[in-house]
Design a protein around this motif. Structure first.
Motif, PDB file in Angstrom:
ATOM      1  N   ALA A   1       0.819  -1.215   0.000  1.00 12.70           N
ATOM      2  CA  ALA A   1       0.000   0.000   0.000  1.00 12.70           C
ATOM      3  C   ALA A   1       0.850   1.261   0.000  1.00 12.70           C
ATOM      4  O   ALA A   1       0.396   2.323  -0.447  1.00 12.70           O
TER       5      ALA A   1
ATOM      6  N   THR B   1      -1.141   4.099  -6.764  1.00 10.01           N
ATOM      7  CA  THR B   1      -2.497   4.657  -6.724  1.00 10.01           C
ATOM      8  C   THR B   1      -3.541   3.553  -6.585  1.00 10.01           C
ATOM      9  O   THR B   1      -4.683   3.827  -6.245  1.00 10.01           O
ATOM     10  N   LYS B   2      -3.134   2.291  -6.863  1.00 14.92           N
ATOM     11  CA  LYS B   2      -4.037   1.147  -6.740  1.00 14.92           C
ATOM     12  C   LYS B   2      -3.353   0.016  -5.985  1.00 14.92           C
ATOM     13  O   LYS B   2      -2.188  -0.300  -6.245  1.00 14.92           O
ATOM     14  N   CYS B   3      -4.066  -0.605  -5.057  1.00 13.87           N
ATOM     15  CA  CYS B   3      -3.596  -1.812  -4.375  1.00 13.87           C
ATOM     16  C   CYS B   3      -4.426  -2.978  -4.896  1.00 13.87           C
ATOM     17  O   CYS B   3      -5.660  -2.938  -4.850  1.00 13.87           O
TER      18      CYS B   3
ATOM     19  N   GLU C   1      -7.010   2.459 -15.128  1.00 15.16           N
ATOM     20  CA  GLU C   1      -8.388   2.044 -14.828  1.00 15.16           C
ATOM     21  C   GLU C   1      -9.063   1.427 -16.048  1.00 15.16           C
ATOM     22  O   GLU C   1     -10.227   1.669 -16.348  1.00 15.16           O
TER      23      GLU C   1
ATOM     24  N   SER D   1     -14.414  -4.303  -6.081  1.00 12.02           N
ATOM     25  CA  SER D   1     -13.957  -3.249  -5.180  1.00 12.02           C
ATOM     26  C   SER D   1     -15.157  -2.857  -4.335  1.00 12.02           C
ATOM     27  O   SER D   1     -16.210  -3.517  -4.381  1.00 12.02           O
TER      28      SER D   1
ATOM     29  N   GLU E   1     -11.600   2.729  -7.611  1.00 14.38           N
ATOM     30  CA  GLU E   1     -11.258   2.601  -6.196  1.00 14.38           C
ATOM     31  C   GLU E   1      -9.765   2.308  -6.011  1.00 14.38           C
ATOM     32  O   GLU E   1      -9.100   1.805  -6.914  1.00 14.38           O
ATOM     33  N   ARG E   2      -9.245   2.601  -4.838  1.00 18.02           N
ATOM     34  CA  ARG E   2      -7.828   2.338  -4.553  1.00 18.02           C
ATOM     35  C   ARG E   2      -7.560   0.849  -4.367  1.00 18.02           C
ATOM     36  O   ARG E   2      -6.537   0.328  -4.812  1.00 18.02           O
ATOM     37  N   ASN E   3      -8.472   0.129  -3.695  1.00 18.69           N
ATOM     38  CA  ASN E   3      -8.296  -1.299  -3.421  1.00 18.69           C
ATOM     39  C   ASN E   3      -9.167  -2.121  -4.359  1.00 18.69           C
ATOM     40  O   ASN E   3     -10.397  -1.978  -4.354  1.00 18.69           O
TER      41      ASN E   3
ATOM     42  N   CYS F   1       0.512  -3.741  -6.894  1.00 23.36           N
ATOM     43  CA  CYS F   1       0.021  -2.384  -7.116  1.00 23.36           C
ATOM     44  C   CYS F   1       0.181  -2.008  -8.579  1.00 23.36           C
ATOM     45  O   CYS F   1       0.707  -2.779  -9.388  1.00 23.36           O
TER      46      CYS F   1
END
Length: 406
Positions: free
Chosen positions: A272, A278-280, A314, A343, A370-372, A391
């Protein structure tokens, strides 16, 4: 088992501190950790053929099977690719720590992290050890100071503690870790330090650590680079006074599950905090023939730069995931693969038993905003599964590493 506040000083019988000695221009860069009683040592080391001087020192101590009383860590300089002088400097860190604590040099472990190929400022570090020893404490704050002192490009500390009961006694495991870039499976560019007061044989302690590392730290990736300095160092001093764990049974299982929880959480915190993240992404593979197949497939997906860039943009380009699976070295039938993304914004099925599904690009974009993000891959080859964590690959990652030495 429950998670509690704390880190390496949460378990009984441990002292720590952290401060600035000058290895870095500013911020804390030197940490000390001490076990009041001799502690069994367990460790896992980098698989990189180029090993830093502290790794070589610790491997030699590990092979002696001696108990340990202290760990000294500097950040800002890796003491890697520094030749004979690097080994002398690593030893001096151990000797200086041993002198100020009145213990033997073989009872001291050493770790360094930072820039490779630069001589260690050993005089500053030695003086720092003398200056810091009087500030060692068992408080959570002292443990946090140590956690700050081991950071490099990390943006936050990574600490955790868990408590369980074994044989009617409360047993605690605490840990701190660092890692942000050069993160890759089979020991990533990271350091993790674990302390526990459990009473366990050295053999089983080492077994438990090795088994949990396989499914935690070895299943994360940020950028595909395995470092020269990576290691997990764990100490067990027996101060919980539980009946000794000397065989694989219920007590061993309880301890190992708690250790796994701690290591998995610290591993996820490293991902993280990956450079430019920016993404996990969590990749879950189910229905594999064997555990190793599931591990290989999930790691192949999480380390693919094309997969990483798709998540950064994305873009639900699931074909890149199947492509990464295809070169993982695992035999499977792609016509039986199902794949979905999920997500907090929902779940979307992209492939159903090898057949592409017509899906809403708008819904997919919403999920990937979303991040996760979770990726679930279902095979029809067997009953085994595995998870890997990684990531995206961003512009910021390139900037950070393009300017790392400057």
């Amino acid at each position: 088992m429950k998670i509690i506040k704390g880190g390496v000083t949460a378990a009984k019988g441990y002292l720590a501190t952290g401060g600035h000695c000058g290895a870095k221009r500013k911020n804390k860069d030197l940490a000390l950790l001490q076990s009041i009683k001799p502690a069994h040592m367990a460790a896992v080391f980098t698989t990189n053929q180029v090993k830093a001087a502290p790794v070589l020192w610790n491997k030699a101590v590990y092979d002696m099977e001696k108990d340990i009383k202290a760990i000294v860590v500097n950040s800002g300089n890796a003491n890697a690719c520094t030749g004979e002088q690097g080994m002398m400097d690593a030893k001096k860190m151990a000797v200086t720590t041993a002198d100020v604590l009145n213990i033997q040099e073989e009872e001291v472990l050493v770790a360094s992290t930072g820039v490779i190929g630069v001589p260690l400022p050993i005089d500053k570090i030695s003086q720092g050890i003398h200056d810091l020893v009087g500030t060692m404490s068992s408080t959570l704050e002292a443990g946090n100071h140590a956690a700050h002192a081991i950071l490099t490009t990390d943006t936050y500390t990574k600490e955790l503690a868990v408590v369980m009961h074994i044989g009617g006694k409360e047993v605690t495991i605490g840990g701190m870790a660092k890692g942000s870039g050069m993160i890759h499976p089979n020991m990533a560019t990271m350091l993790s330090f674990i302390t526990t007061d459990v009473n366990i044989t050295q053999k089983l302690f080492r077994q438990a650590l090795a088994e949990t590392v396989e499914d935690t730290y070895n299943m994360i990736s940020v950028d595909g680079d395995t470092s020269t300095n990576d290691m997990v160092l764990a100490l067990a001093n027996g101060q919980a006074d539980n009946p000794i764990i000397d065989c694989v049974g219920e007590d061993y299982t309880v301890f190992k599950e708690a250790l796994h929880e701690l290591n998995e959480t610290l591993a996820k915190l490293i991902v993280a905090d990956g450079e430019g993240v920016t993404k996990c992404i969590e990749v879950s593979v189910k229905g594999a023939k064997c555990k190793e197949d599931a591990r290989l497939l999930s790691k192949s997906v999480i380390t693919s730069n094309l997969v990483k860039t798709a998540f950064f943009g994305e873009d639900a380009n699931w074909g890149r995931i199947l492509c990464a699976m295809g070169y993982a070295g695992v035999t499977f039938d792609p016509n039986k693969v199902s794949l979905c993304y999920s997500s907090d914004k929902g779940t979307i099925l992209l492939v159903d038993q090898g057949v592409p599904i017509r899906f809403s690009e708008e819904k997919a974009s919403e999920i990937m905003s979303e991040r996760n993000i979770g990726v679930e891959i279902v095979l029809q080859e067997g009953m085994e599964g595995a998870k890997a964590w990684g990531c995206d690959l961003s512009y910021e990652y390139v900037r950070i590493n393009g300017e790392y030495r400057t």
